[in-house]
Design a protein around this motif. Structure first.
Motif, PDB file in Angstrom:
ATOM      1  N   TYR A   1      29.951  62.448  32.967  1.00 36.77           N
ATOM      2  CA  TYR A   1      30.840  61.455  32.356  1.00 36.77           C
ATOM      3  C   TYR A   1      31.751  60.902  33.444  1.00 36.77           C
ATOM      4  O   TYR A   1      32.472  61.654  34.106  1.00 36.77           O
ATOM      5  CB  TYR A   1      31.681  62.100  31.246  1.00 36.77           C
ATOM      6  CG  TYR A   1      32.677  61.144  30.639  1.00 36.77           C
ATOM      7  CD1 TYR A   1      32.264  60.121  29.788  1.00 36.77           C
ATOM      8  CD2 TYR A   1      34.037  61.253  30.925  1.00 36.77           C
ATOM      9  CE1 TYR A   1      33.182  59.232  29.243  1.00 36.77           C
ATOM     10  CE2 TYR A   1      34.960  60.367  30.384  1.00 36.77           C
ATOM     11  CZ  TYR A   1      34.519  59.353  29.540  1.00 36.77           C
ATOM     12  OH  TYR A   1      35.418  58.466  29.008  1.00 36.77           O
ATOM     13  N   LEU A   2      31.713  59.576  33.629  1.00 38.10           N
ATOM     14  CA  LEU A   2      32.481  58.906  34.674  1.00 38.10           C
ATOM     15  C   LEU A   2      33.548  58.023  34.043  1.00 38.10           C
ATOM     16  O   LEU A   2      33.278  57.295  33.088  1.00 38.10           O
ATOM     17  CB  LEU A   2      31.555  58.050  35.538  1.00 38.10           C
ATOM     18  CG  LEU A   2      32.211  57.248  36.669  1.00 38.10           C
ATOM     19  CD1 LEU A   2      32.669  58.166  37.793  1.00 38.10           C
ATOM     20  CD2 LEU A   2      31.231  56.197  37.215  1.00 38.10           C
ATOM     21  N   ALA A   3      34.780  58.111  34.578  1.00 33.05           N
ATOM     22  CA  ALA A   3      35.869  57.240  34.121  1.00 33.05           C
ATOM     23  C   ALA A   3      36.497  56.563  35.329  1.00 33.05           C
ATOM     24  O   ALA A   3      36.786  57.210  36.336  1.00 33.05           O
ATOM     25  CB  ALA A   3      36.915  58.045  33.360  1.00 33.05           C
ATOM     26  N   LEU A   4      36.706  55.242  35.226  1.00 34.53           N
ATOM     27  CA  LEU A   4      37.268  54.454  36.311  1.00 34.53           C
ATOM     28  C   LEU A   4      38.711  54.067  36.010  1.00 34.53           C
ATOM     29  O   LEU A   4      39.068  53.827  34.850  1.00 34.53           O
ATOM     30  CB  LEU A   4      36.445  53.178  36.524  1.00 34.53           C
ATOM     31  CG  LEU A   4      34.990  53.345  36.935  1.00 34.53           C
ATOM     32  CD1 LEU A   4      34.284  51.994  36.919  1.00 34.53           C
ATOM     33  CD2 LEU A   4      34.897  53.973  38.310  1.00 34.53           C
TER      34      LEU A   4
ATOM     35  N   ARG B   1      42.272  60.930  31.591  1.00 30.02           N
ATOM     36  CA  ARG B   1      43.671  61.039  32.030  1.00 30.02           C
ATOM     37  C   ARG B   1      43.777  60.875  33.544  1.00 30.02           C
ATOM     38  O   ARG B   1      44.708  60.247  34.049  1.00 30.02           O
ATOM     39  CB  ARG B   1      44.248  62.388  31.596  1.00 30.02           C
ATOM     40  CG  ARG B   1      44.493  62.478  30.104  1.00 30.02           C
ATOM     41  CD  ARG B   1      44.868  63.886  29.669  1.00 30.02           C
ATOM     42  NE  ARG B   1      46.167  64.300  30.201  1.00 30.02           N
ATOM     43  CZ  ARG B   1      46.692  65.504  29.988  1.00 30.02           C
ATOM     44  NH1 ARG B   1      46.025  66.407  29.279  1.00 30.02           N
ATOM     45  NH2 ARG B   1      47.875  65.814  30.487  1.00 30.02           N
ATOM     46  N   LEU B   2      42.825  61.441  34.266  1.00 32.00           N
ATOM     47  CA  LEU B   2      42.821  61.269  35.723  1.00 32.00           C
ATOM     48  C   LEU B   2      42.569  59.810  36.096  1.00 32.00           C
ATOM     49  O   LEU B   2      43.192  59.278  37.018  1.00 32.00           O
ATOM     50  CB  LEU B   2      41.767  62.180  36.361  1.00 32.00           C
ATOM     51  CG  LEU B   2      42.159  63.649  36.444  1.00 32.00           C
ATOM     52  CD1 LEU B   2      40.940  64.518  36.767  1.00 32.00           C
ATOM     53  CD2 LEU B   2      43.247  63.864  37.500  1.00 32.00           C
ATOM     54  N   ALA B   3      41.663  59.161  35.363  1.00 35.77           N
ATOM     55  CA  ALA B   3      41.408  57.742  35.617  1.00 35.77           C
ATOM     56  C   ALA B   3      42.667  56.921  35.358  1.00 35.77           C
ATOM     57  O   ALA B   3      42.982  55.990  36.109  1.00 35.77           O
ATOM     58  CB  ALA B   3      40.255  57.248  34.745  1.00 35.77           C
ATOM     59  N   ALA B   4      43.412  57.285  34.321  1.00 33.24           N
ATOM     60  CA  ALA B   4      44.654  56.576  34.012  1.00 33.24           C
ATOM     61  C   ALA B   4      45.701  56.756  35.111  1.00 33.24           C
ATOM     62  O   ALA B   4      46.607  55.932  35.259  1.00 33.24           O
ATOM     63  CB  ALA B   4      45.217  57.059  32.679  1.00 33.24           C
ATOM     64  N   GLU B   5      45.556  57.840  35.895  1.00 31.67           N
ATOM     65  CA  GLU B   5      46.467  58.087  37.020  1.00 31.67           C
ATOM     66  C   GLU B   5      45.974  57.450  38.323  1.00 31.67           C
ATOM     67  O   GLU B   5      46.567  57.643  39.381  1.00 31.67           O
ATOM     68  CB  GLU B   5      46.634  59.598  37.226  1.00 31.67           C
ATOM     69  CG  GLU B   5      47.291  60.321  36.063  1.00 31.67           C
ATOM     70  CD  GLU B   5      48.769  60.009  35.926  1.00 31.67           C
ATOM     71  OE1 GLU B   5      49.340  59.367  36.829  1.00 31.67           O
ATOM     72  OE2 GLU B   5      49.363  60.416  34.896  1.00 31.67           O
ATOM     73  N   GLY B   6      44.846  56.719  38.255  1.00 30.13           N
ATOM     74  CA  GLY B   6      44.378  55.987  39.417  1.00 30.13           C
ATOM     75  C   GLY B   6      43.195  56.591  40.146  1.00 30.13           C
ATOM     76  O   GLY B   6      42.800  56.097  41.211  1.00 30.13           O
ATOM     77  N   PHE B   7      42.583  57.637  39.567  1.00 35.57           N
ATOM     78  CA  PHE B   7      41.448  58.283  40.220  1.00 35.57           C
ATOM     79  C   PHE B   7      40.126  57.839  39.606  1.00 35.57           C
ATOM     80  O   PHE B   7      40.054  57.492  38.421  1.00 35.57           O
ATOM     81  CB  PHE B   7      41.569  59.802  40.098  1.00 35.57           C
ATOM     82  CG  PHE B   7      42.806  60.377  40.748  1.00 35.57           C
ATOM     83  CD1 PHE B   7      42.847  60.598  42.116  1.00 35.57           C
ATOM     84  CD2 PHE B   7      43.928  60.676  39.995  1.00 35.57           C
ATOM     85  CE1 PHE B   7      43.988  61.106  42.721  1.00 35.57           C
ATOM     86  CE2 PHE B   7      45.078  61.183  40.577  1.00 35.57           C
ATOM     87  CZ  PHE B   7      45.103  61.404  41.953  1.00 35.57           C
ATOM     88  N   VAL B   8      39.077  57.849  40.422  1.00 32.99           N
ATOM     89  CA  VAL B   8      37.713  57.700  39.916  1.00 32.99           C
ATOM     90  C   VAL B   8      37.236  59.112  39.589  1.00 32.99           C
ATOM     91  O   VAL B   8      37.019  59.928  40.485  1.00 32.99           O
ATOM     92  CB  VAL B   8      36.793  57.044  40.956  1.00 32.99           C
ATOM     93  CG1 VAL B   8      35.370  56.965  40.416  1.00 32.99           C
ATOM     94  CG2 VAL B   8      37.308  55.660  41.323  1.00 32.99           C
ATOM     95  N   ALA B   9      37.119  59.444  38.311  1.00 32.90           N
ATOM     96  CA  ALA B   9      36.888  60.821  37.888  1.00 32.90           C
ATOM     97  C   ALA B   9      35.496  60.999  37.291  1.00 32.90           C
ATOM     98  O   ALA B   9      35.053  60.184  36.470  1.00 32.90           O
ATOM     99  CB  ALA B   9      37.948  61.248  36.879  1.00 32.90           C
ATOM    100  N   LEU B  10      34.826  62.063  37.692  1.00 36.58           N
ATOM    101  CA  LEU B  10      33.468  62.360  37.231  1.00 36.58           C
ATOM    102  C   LEU B  10      33.388  63.804  36.766  1.00 36.58           C
ATOM    103  O   LEU B  10      33.726  64.725  37.516  1.00 36.58           O
ATOM    104  CB  LEU B  10      32.462  62.138  38.361  1.00 36.58           C
ATOM    105  CG  LEU B  10      31.020  62.617  38.099  1.00 36.58           C
ATOM    106  CD1 LEU B  10      30.378  61.803  36.972  1.00 36.58           C
ATOM    107  CD2 LEU B  10      30.183  62.517  39.375  1.00 36.58           C
ATOM    108  N   ALA B  11      32.938  63.995  35.532  1.00 31.61           N
ATOM    109  CA  ALA B  11      32.712  65.340  34.990  1.00 31.61           C
ATOM    110  C   ALA B  11      31.206  65.576  34.879  1.00 31.61           C
ATOM    111  O   ALA B  11      30.572  65.049  33.960  1.00 31.61           O
ATOM    112  CB  ALA B  11      33.372  65.482  33.623  1.00 31.61           C
ATOM    113  N   PRO B  12      30.611  66.339  35.796  1.00 30.88           N
ATOM    114  CA  PRO B  12      29.184  66.644  35.693  1.00 30.88           C
ATOM    115  C   PRO B  12      28.903  67.522  34.472  1.00 30.88           C
ATOM    116  O   PRO B  12      29.718  68.371  34.100  1.00 30.88           O
ATOM    117  CB  PRO B  12      28.887  67.409  36.995  1.00 30.88           C
ATOM    118  CG  PRO B  12      30.049  67.133  37.886  1.00 30.88           C
ATOM    119  CD  PRO B  12      31.218  66.929  36.987  1.00 30.88           C
TER     120      PRO B  12
END
Length: 231
Positions: free
Chosen positions: A21-24, A52-63
């Motif tokens: 799951y990827l969030a930008l 939440r990490l994406a909302a803080e400005g990170f490109v977050a990926l949960a494998p």
């Protein structure tokens, strides 16, 4: 393989295809962070943390380490965790690191890693396996079904969150782990103990141990730590 509606990306890993799951972030780009699931699987809670990490400005990926399976039953979760080979999971996570680093949206040459319970254990395995590709590592009450591999290759700064009432990762075991990491890698972890039990960050509260006050403290520290070390 089970179907998990949260899966929205695929990436190559060790000759096969892994999913996650990827969030930008709203800006479209930022430092990369791997989010590693608890023993429950890639659940809505892990997707929420990723968002939440994406909302803080990170490109977050949960494998998705379970290939789509999720559970809210502790016995089944324990079985799924025990049946997951550490080396295969670590390989999937390594593929996720490479996938993030290759994306134009990801800023910088290193990624962060944040994980919970089983995922907290895998954060440390990943940091040891991937060396200088990991720029910051944050295990929350990390546990592993077997002994940790060598930490000799670990170079990332470490911030860890643990509960003083956690029988799965008791404070004395946390201190022993910190001493071993420092002895093998030269990195002194900042492992913090909170007046809480295991999984105090999980607001789905499957174990009845969610502690919103301590969860907020740990989250704020994690956000600041990632920003400081990933730029």
């Amino acid at each position: 393989m089970a179907d998990n509606p949260l899966q929205n990306v695929s990436f190559p890993s060790n000759g096969r295809t892994a999913h996650g799951y990827l969030a930008l972030p709203e800006s479209g780009s930022g430092p990369g962070v791997i989010v590693i699931q608890e023993w429950w699987g890639l659940t809505s809670h892990i997707a929420d943390v990723t968002n939440r990490l994406a909302a803080e400005g990170f490109v977050a990926l949960a494998p998705d380490l379970y290939g789509g399976a999720t559970t809210h039953d502790a016995d089944e979760a324990g079985r799924l965790m025990q049946e997951l080979p550490v080396d295969r999971a670590a390989t999937d996570l390594g593929g996720a690191v490479d996938f993030l680093l290759a994306r134009e949206a990801v800023v910088g040459g290193k990624v962060g890693a944040v994980g919970f319970c089983m995922g907290g254990g895998f954060v440390l395995v990943l940091a040891a396996q991937q060396g200088d590709k990991i720029g910051a590592a944050v295990p929350f009450y990390g546990v592993l079904g077997e002994d940790y591999p060598s930490f000799a290759n670990l170079s990332a700064p470490l911030l860890g969150h643990f509960g003083e009432e956690d029988d799965m990762a008791p404070p004395e075991a946390v201190e022993e782990l910190a001493e071993r990491i420092e002895a093998e890698s030269g990195v002194r972890p900042d492992f913090r103990i909170y007046p809480s039990g295991h999984a105090f960050f999980n607001d789905e509260n499957h174990l009845g141990t969610y502690d919103p006050e301590q969860a907020l403290k740990a989250w704020s520290a994690t956000r600041d730590f990632l920003r400081e070390n990933l730029g």
